[in-house]
Motif scaffolding. Sequence first.
Motif, PDB file in Angstrom:
ATOM      1  N   UNK A  53       0.824  -1.211   0.000  1.00  0.00           N
ATOM      2  CA  UNK A  53       0.000   0.000   0.000  1.00  0.00           C
ATOM      3  C   UNK A  53       0.855   1.256   0.000  1.00  0.00           C
ATOM      4  N   UNK A  54       2.035   1.196   0.618  1.00  0.00           N
ATOM      5  CA  UNK A  54       2.902   2.367   0.616  1.00  0.00           C
ATOM      6  C   UNK A  54       3.396   2.679  -0.793  1.00  0.00           C
ATOM      7  N   UNK A  55       3.625   1.670  -1.619  1.00  0.00           N
ATOM      8  CA  UNK A  55       4.020   1.909  -3.009  1.00  0.00           C
ATOM      9  C   UNK A  55       2.864   2.497  -3.819  1.00  0.00           C
ATOM     10  N   UNK A  56       1.654   2.051  -3.542  1.00  0.00           N
ATOM     11  CA  UNK A  56       0.485   2.639  -4.207  1.00  0.00           C
ATOM     12  C   UNK A  56       0.321   4.089  -3.789  1.00  0.00           C
ATOM     13  N   UNK A  57       0.528   4.380  -2.514  1.00  0.00           N
ATOM     14  CA  UNK A  57       0.435   5.756  -2.023  1.00  0.00           C
ATOM     15  C   UNK A  57       1.497   6.637  -2.676  1.00  0.00           C
ATOM     16  N   UNK A  58       2.723   6.137  -2.800  1.00  0.00           N
ATOM     17  CA  UNK A  58       3.779   6.895  -3.468  1.00  0.00           C
ATOM     18  C   UNK A  58       3.451   7.142  -4.932  1.00  0.00           C
ATOM     19  N   UNK A  59       2.861   6.160  -5.597  1.00  0.00           N
ATOM     20  CA  UNK A  59       2.481   6.323  -6.997  1.00  0.00           C
ATOM     21  C   UNK A  59       1.451   7.430  -7.165  1.00  0.00           C
ATOM     22  N   UNK A  60       0.433   7.428  -6.304  1.00  0.00           N
ATOM     23  CA  UNK A  60      -0.595   8.463  -6.400  1.00  0.00           C
ATOM     24  C   UNK A  60      -0.050   9.830  -6.012  1.00  0.00           C
TER      25      UNK A  60
END
Length: 91
Positions: A53-60
Amino acid sequence: MLMYYFVSFFLGAFSFGIKRKHLLLMLLSLEYMVLFLFVLVFLYLSMSFDYFFSMIFLTFSVCEGALGLSILVSLIRTHGNDYFKSFSILW
């Protein structure tokens, strides 16, 4: 330690509310808030070893930053500056 992150986040939110004159200063304070939100999310997710989820947050957050900069560039090209008071809604 966690309280320092919350205080830093609320200082970023306070600066976002105060710096409403320039669009660039608003974008910088918004990125400051996103950075501390990422640190809080990373600390929370490190307890359960779930970093996806942290990678998804960084992507957004990167997409949000790129969108803000593209809006800033288009506004500077059309109006010549990034002052909010020079923009007209009736334009």
